[in-house]
Write an enzyme that holds these catalytic residues in place. Structure first.
Site, short mmCIF file in Angstrom:
data_model
loop_
_atom_site.label_atom_id
_atom_site.label_comp_id
_atom_site.label_asym_id
_atom_site.label_seq_id
_atom_site.Cartn_x
_atom_site.Cartn_y
_atom_site.Cartn_z
CE LYS A 82 -0.38 35.98 -47.50
NZ LYS A 82 1.07 36.13 -47.30
N GLY A 179 5.12 52.40 -42.83
CA GLY A 179 4.62 51.28 -42.05
C GLY A 179 5.66 50.74 -41.10
CG LEU A 180 7.41 52.69 -38.43
CD1 LEU A 180 7.51 53.84 -37.43
CD2 LEU A 180 8.80 52.25 -38.89
N GLY A 181 5.34 48.16 -38.74
CA GLY A 181 5.06 46.87 -38.12
C GLY A 181 6.37 46.17 -37.83
CG HIS A 182 6.41 42.40 -35.77
ND1 HIS A 182 5.87 41.18 -35.45
CD2 HIS A 182 6.08 43.22 -34.75
CE1 HIS A 182 5.24 41.25 -34.29
NE2 HIS A 182 5.35 42.49 -33.84
CB VAL A 183 8.54 43.62 -42.00
CG1 VAL A 183 9.53 43.78 -43.16
CG2 VAL A 183 8.17 42.15 -41.83
N GLY A 184 8.69 46.55 -40.98
CA GLY A 184 9.06 47.94 -41.24
C GLY A 184 9.99 48.51 -40.18
#
Length: 348
Positions: A82, A179-184
């Site tokens: 990472k 969480g509403l990022g791209h994945v969420g």
């Protein structure tokens, strides 16, 4: 001053921890290789405004170790690594910084492959790729891995629901996506289409307004998540959300989400199990993104990605069945599965 790489003392059990700096380009980054036993280390690059270097080291080492386990469980022929860039992605990031980061990756000689993570986009990774061939997740190639991560989480969530509720039908299930990022957001869309009673929370009001209007989601404040009545919690923001206190307050029966390192410490898994809550280890269920990236590394088509998404759902089923039959935590079973893979390869 040109780019410099400084080897720091890696934690026990880790292979390498490198500090990469280029003051002229504004780069200060850490690259951690946890294990290359199963192949070159692979894992995304995150950009975050850490409070200090110790916080950044804590994050990058936990994430790198998680990538070893994730890549092993997904059978990708890759080890775990990472990178984190220290800074505010909204104000500090520049193409020159990303090119300098690419130079740092290239200097590791193929022992680490990087891709985008929190705060880094495919366009940013394209700048890094100007300086190294070991940057993937590029537009026109495997692209944004977020949809693949969401699809993998969704498939695993349905397997978990079948074990927890006796059916994978999500109609009417109260599911809270944190969480509403791209994945969420992608996961929330899939849940809404499956008939779930969707609840959402995020620190950005525009994302909440969109989910409420377009998906019919109920909005909850970020600090009120563990006050809600729900069947399933899907953590899709940053890690550490499940502490001993929040695990005690949680009303869900199933936890399955995309966030890395959801448990604040290992003891939280025991608390969840004692309360009858099934926790699906994040490194197993959120492997869709690295599966997408691995397809680019290995030159594989979409069919290869889909096969591995199906395989990780199958491993969740295997993990939960073994946990039930042996009266173990699912996380303990998953860890043992990875341990056996690494031990077999080292012996060979």
């Amino acid at each position: 001053m040109a780019l410099t790489l400084t080897d720091l003392t890696a934690p026990q059990g880790f292979e390498r921890l490198v500090l990469a700096q280029d003051p002229q380009a504004g780069l200060r980054a850490l690259i951690c290789l946890h294990s290359t036993t199963l192949g070159p280390a692979a894992g995304g690059c995150r950009m975050w405004a850490y409070a200090d270097d110790d916080a950044a080291i804590h994050d990058v080492t936990r994430l790198a170790r998680g990538m070893t386990y994730k890549n092993a469980m997904a059978d990708l022929g890759l080890g775990g690594g990472k990178a984190v860039i220290i800074g505010d992605a909204r104000t500090d990031k520049t193409p020159a910084m990303m090119r300098a980061f690419g130079e740092a990756v290239d200097a590791l000689g193929g022992t680490y492959w990087t891709a985008e993570d929190v705060g880094i986009s495919p366009a940013d990774m394209a700048h890094a790729a100007e300086a190294t061939r070991f940057a993937v997740g590029l537009s026109g190639a495997s692209g944004d891995p977020s949809p693949w991560t969401a699809e993998g989480v969704f498939r695993c969530l349905r397997v978990g629901a079948r074990h927890a509720f006796g059916t994978d039908d999500l109609t009417g299930r109260r599911v809270l996506v944190q969480g509403l990022g791209h994945v969420g957001l992608s996961l929330a869309e899939k849940l809404a289409s499956a008939g779930a009673r969707l609840m959402v929370t995020d620190i950005h009001q525009a994302a909440l307004d969109d989910a409420a209007t377009r998906l019919g989601a109920t909005v909850c404040a970020p600090d009120a998540v563990f006050d809600q009545q729900m069947d399933i919690l899907a953590p899709c923001a940053l890690g550490g959300v499940l502490t001993r206190d929040t695990a005690t307050a949680l009303t869900a029966t199933l936890v399955c989400g995309a966030a890395n390192n959801q448990l604040a410490d290992d003891g939280v898994a025991d608390i969840l199990a004692a309360r009858g809550i099934t926790y699906l280890p994040d490194y197993v269920v959120n492997a869709g993104g690295i599966i997408s990236v691995a397809s680019e590394i290995h030159g594989k088509p979409d069919a290869w990605r889909l096969d591995r998404l199906t395989a990780i759902a199958g491993r969740v089923d295997q993990m939960l069945t073994r946990a039930r039959d042996t009266d173990q935590l699912p996380s303990a079973v998953a860890d043992q599965m990875v341990h056996d893979m690494l031990t077999t390869r080292r012996a060979a």
